[in-house]
Enzyme design. Structure first.
Site, PDB file in Angstrom:
ATOM      1  N   ARG A  25       1.715 -59.607  68.033  1.00  0.00           N
ATOM      2  CA  ARG A  25       1.714 -58.844  66.773  1.00  0.00           C
ATOM      3  C   ARG A  25       0.961 -57.521  66.895  1.00  0.00           C
ATOM      4  NH1 ARG A  25       2.960 -62.141  62.045  1.00  0.00           N
ATOM      5  NH2 ARG A  25       4.727 -63.299  62.833  1.00  0.00           N
ATOM      6  N   ARG A  29       0.371 -55.103  60.531  1.00  0.00           N
ATOM      7  CA  ARG A  29      -0.257 -54.556  59.322  1.00  0.00           C
ATOM      8  C   ARG A  29      -1.710 -54.133  59.466  1.00  0.00           C
ATOM      9  NH1 ARG A  29       1.730 -59.668  56.179  1.00  0.00           N
ATOM     10  NH2 ARG A  29       1.502 -60.301  58.340  1.00  0.00           N
ATOM     11  N   ARG A  38       6.308 -48.753  57.758  1.00  0.00           N
ATOM     12  CA  ARG A  38       6.994 -49.814  57.016  1.00  0.00           C
ATOM     13  C   ARG A  38       7.321 -49.344  55.604  1.00  0.00           C
ATOM     14  NH1 ARG A  38       4.928 -55.626  55.032  1.00  0.00           N
ATOM     15  NH2 ARG A  38       3.972 -54.208  53.554  1.00  0.00           N
ATOM     16  N   ASP A  75      12.009 -59.905  64.675  1.00  0.00           N
ATOM     17  CA  ASP A  75      11.441 -61.169  64.195  1.00  0.00           C
ATOM     18  C   ASP A  75      12.288 -62.332  64.696  1.00  0.00           C
ATOM     19  OD1 ASP A  75       9.192 -62.018  62.150  1.00  0.00           O
ATOM     20  OD2 ASP A  75      10.872 -63.401  61.914  1.00  0.00           O
ATOM     21  N   TYR A 152      12.226 -73.436  60.197  1.00  0.00           N
ATOM     22  CA  TYR A 152      12.399 -72.482  59.083  1.00  0.00           C
ATOM     23  C   TYR A 152      13.775 -72.628  58.440  1.00  0.00           C
ATOM     24  CZ  TYR A 152       8.089 -70.183  60.551  1.00  0.00           C
ATOM     25  OH  TYR A 152       6.778 -69.921  60.851  1.00  0.00           O
TER      26      TYR A 152
HETATM   27  O1  CP3 Z   1       4.356 -59.294  68.222  1.00  0.00           O
HETATM   28  C1  CP3 Z   1       4.869 -58.228  67.846  1.00  0.00           C
HETATM   29  O2  CP3 Z   1       4.207 -57.199  67.580  1.00  0.00           O
HETATM   30  C2  CP3 Z   1       6.384 -58.141  67.820  1.00  0.00           C
HETATM   31  C3  CP3 Z   1       7.029 -58.439  66.604  1.00  0.00           C
HETATM   32  C4  CP3 Z   1       7.007 -59.852  66.059  1.00  0.00           C
HETATM   33  C5  CP3 Z   1       7.007 -60.121  64.669  1.00  0.00           C
HETATM   34  N1  CP3 Z   1       7.190 -61.440  64.476  1.00  0.00           N
HETATM   35  C6  CP3 Z   1       6.869 -59.108  63.628  1.00  0.00           C
HETATM   36  C7  CP3 Z   1       6.432 -59.523  62.285  1.00  0.00           C
HETATM   37  C8  CP3 Z   1       7.125 -61.090  66.709  1.00  0.00           C
HETATM   38  C9  CP3 Z   1       7.104 -61.409  68.197  1.00  0.00           C
HETATM   39  C10 CP3 Z   1       7.244 -62.083  65.692  1.00  0.00           C
HETATM   40  C11 CP3 Z   1       7.446 -63.513  65.979  1.00  0.00           C
HETATM   41  C12 CP3 Z   1       7.464 -64.467  64.871  1.00  0.00           C
HETATM   42  N2  CP3 Z   1       7.968 -64.313  63.622  1.00  0.00           N
HETATM   43  C13 CP3 Z   1       7.017 -65.806  64.987  1.00  0.00           C
HETATM   44  C14 CP3 Z   1       6.496 -66.447  66.248  1.00  0.00           C
HETATM   45  C15 CP3 Z   1       5.101 -66.067  66.532  1.00  0.00           C
HETATM   46  C16 CP3 Z   1       4.081 -66.617  65.548  1.00  0.00           C
HETATM   47  O3  CP3 Z   1       3.503 -65.786  64.832  1.00  0.00           O
HETATM   48  O4  CP3 Z   1       3.873 -67.829  65.516  1.00  0.00           O
HETATM   49  C17 CP3 Z   1       7.217 -66.423  63.739  1.00  0.00           C
HETATM   50  C18 CP3 Z   1       6.860 -67.860  63.383  1.00  0.00           C
HETATM   51  C19 CP3 Z   1       7.824 -65.467  62.882  1.00  0.00           C
HETATM   52  C20 CP3 Z   1       8.289 -65.658  61.489  1.00  0.00           C
HETATM   53  C21 CP3 Z   1       7.540 -64.817  60.553  1.00  0.00           C
HETATM   54  N3  CP3 Z   1       7.661 -63.447  60.497  1.00  0.00           N
HETATM   55  C22 CP3 Z   1       6.616 -65.228  59.582  1.00  0.00           C
HETATM   56  C23 CP3 Z   1       6.189 -66.665  59.332  1.00  0.00           C
HETATM   57  C24 CP3 Z   1       6.184 -64.070  58.927  1.00  0.00           C
HETATM   58  C25 CP3 Z   1       5.277 -64.010  57.733  1.00  0.00           C
HETATM   59  C26 CP3 Z   1       3.864 -64.212  58.106  1.00  0.00           C
HETATM   60  C27 CP3 Z   1       3.184 -62.891  58.242  1.00  0.00           C
HETATM   61  O5  CP3 Z   1       2.478 -62.689  59.239  1.00  0.00           O
HETATM   62  O6  CP3 Z   1       3.361 -62.077  57.320  1.00  0.00           O
HETATM   63  C28 CP3 Z   1       6.810 -62.958  59.539  1.00  0.00           C
HETATM   64  C29 CP3 Z   1       6.636 -61.532  59.197  1.00  0.00           C
HETATM   65  C30 CP3 Z   1       6.327 -60.590  60.308  1.00  0.00           C
HETATM   66  N4  CP3 Z   1       6.907 -60.578  61.545  1.00  0.00           N
HETATM   67  C31 CP3 Z   1       5.416 -59.485  60.233  1.00  0.00           C
HETATM   68  C32 CP3 Z   1       5.494 -58.806  61.461  1.00  0.00           C
HETATM   69  C33 CP3 Z   1       4.789 -57.551  61.860  1.00  0.00           C
HETATM   70  C34 CP3 Z   1       4.632 -59.092  59.015  1.00  0.00           C
HETATM   71  C35 CP3 Z   1       5.613 -58.565  58.019  1.00  0.00           C
HETATM   72  C36 CP3 Z   1       5.196 -57.339  57.278  1.00  0.00           C
HETATM   73  O7  CP3 Z   1       5.033 -56.250  57.877  1.00  0.00           O
HETATM   74  O8  CP3 Z   1       5.088 -57.466  56.060  1.00  0.00           O
END
Ligand code: CP3
Length: 344
Positions: A25, A29, A38, A75, A152
């Protein structure tokens, strides 16, 4: 592929005096420039599907920190969407999807080969990045592992215990099996297209592997990861693959051997000295600083960072967090962590 890229050396099994570093990540944010881009995109999904802006947020942490690897901004839930599920994100809460619990809902999914229609903009992001990244930075593509993505899809949202997916797996194993197989095939398509577009390494995120036990761990964590890895390596010999069975605990031992991945990513729940003894002899390890240290910083951040570097010094290691950096992290603490790794 350049042998001088430090991440590729670790993935090839080389112990290096200073481990390469990137962060799960890392585009997120906690960075003001991410929040700004964003907002420009409108919302999270529009950002994922806008190649110029997705490439821009991917590059932001590289410019700010000089990480050794860059992970594609996308994602894991884009794949179910490409298979036909509805997907949206509720700000401050997380993802929502149409649920999948019946044969009819499964039958409405698209075939694995159809995913590219939706995912083409992601491949365009990869193409932009492979042109624009610094020569020494490795580009990592990724997908979710079938079990995690299924949790999911079945529940329609994130769940604390993955209860709905466990229920479907136990009550209708034939349907659950078909879902896992469709996700496995779709993931192979998705990751192969990322490699074609320029990804040099791929990572498979099994964030909820820790809720699988006994034979279920073999069937739903090991086997899909083995199939995906084998299919990709058959098409792209030498492609390095990172597996992340988060929460696997002692099942980290033997994971690389059973699946064929080149590297296992460790969460912060496993002790680095234990993992250096039990897991690292099987290949490269990645990890595993507790992301909470990037919120609190101080002496503990530097001490724990050095402890991890020391523990894994004898073998191939990529420094990373045990899970994603959180939105409340202090960007200055990331500089302190990197200095501790590179100066340790
Ligand atoms: O790592 C990186 O910088 C690359 C991008 C990336 C994102 N999600 C961007 C993201 C990667 C590799 C993921 C993987 C991901 N997504 C996983 C596996 C890794 C982990 O965290 O366990 C999972 C389970 C998801 C599903 C997901 N996406 C969830 C549950 C959420 C909401 C939780 C949260 O952190 O807000 C997301 C949103 C998400 N994916 C964000 C980002 C940067 C935040 C969204 C935003 O900007 O509002």
């Amino acid at each position: 592929m350049s042998e001088t890229k430090t991440i590729l050396k670790s993935l090839a099994g080389e112990a290096q005096p200073v481990p390469p570093i990137w962060m799960m990540r890392q585009a997120g944010r906690y960075l003001p420039e991410y929040r700004e881009t964003r907002a420009k995109a409108g919302d999270f999904l529009s950002l994922c599907y806008n190649p110029e802006l997705a490439a821009e947020v991917t590059l932001q942490p590289i410019r700010r920190y000089g990480f050794d690897a860059s992970i594609l901004f996308a994602d894991i839930l884009l794949l179910p969407q490409a298979l036909g599920a509805d997907l949206w994100f509720v700000t401050g809460e997380g993802p929502r999807l149409s649920t999948l619990t019946t044969e009819a809902e499964f039958d409405a999914l698209k075939p694995a080969e159809a995913v590219h229609e939706t995912l083409n903009p992601v491949y365009e992001t990869v193409r932009i990045l492979s042109r624009e990244l610094p020569a020494e930075t490795t580009l990592i593509g990724f997908a979710g592992a079938p079990w995690t993505v299924a949790t999911y899809m079945v529940a329609g949202r994130g769940t604390p215990d993955q209860g709905p997916a466990h229920a479907l797996k136990n009550e209708n194993p034939a349907l659950f099996r078909r879902l896992i197989d469709r996700l496995t095939d779709g993931t192979i398509e998705y990751l192969a297209a990322q490699v074609e577009a320029g990804a040099e390494v791929v990572k498979i995120f099994d964030s909820w592997a820790g809720s699988l036990s006994g034979e279920d761990f073999d069937t739903y964590a090991l086997e899909p990861c083995r199939k995906i890895t084998a299919a990709l390596k058959a098409r792209y010999p030498g492609l390095p693959v990172i597996g992340f069975p988060r929460g696997a605990g002692e099942r980290y031992v033997g994971f690389a051997k059973a699946t064929g991945v080149d590297c296992v990513a460790l969460d912060q729940g496993v002790d680095p000295d234990w993992a250096a003894r039990e897991v690292q002899p099987e290949g490269c390890v990645q990890g595993n600083l507790d992301p909470s240290h990037l919120v609190t910083g101080g002496e503990a951040l530097e001490r724990e960072t050095r402890r991890i570097v020391e523990a894994f010094r004898g073998g191939p290691h990529i420094f990373n967090l045990g899970h994603g950096i959180t939105p409340d992290a202090d960007p200055e603490n990331v500089h302190r962590m990197i200095a501790a790794v590179r100066g340790a």
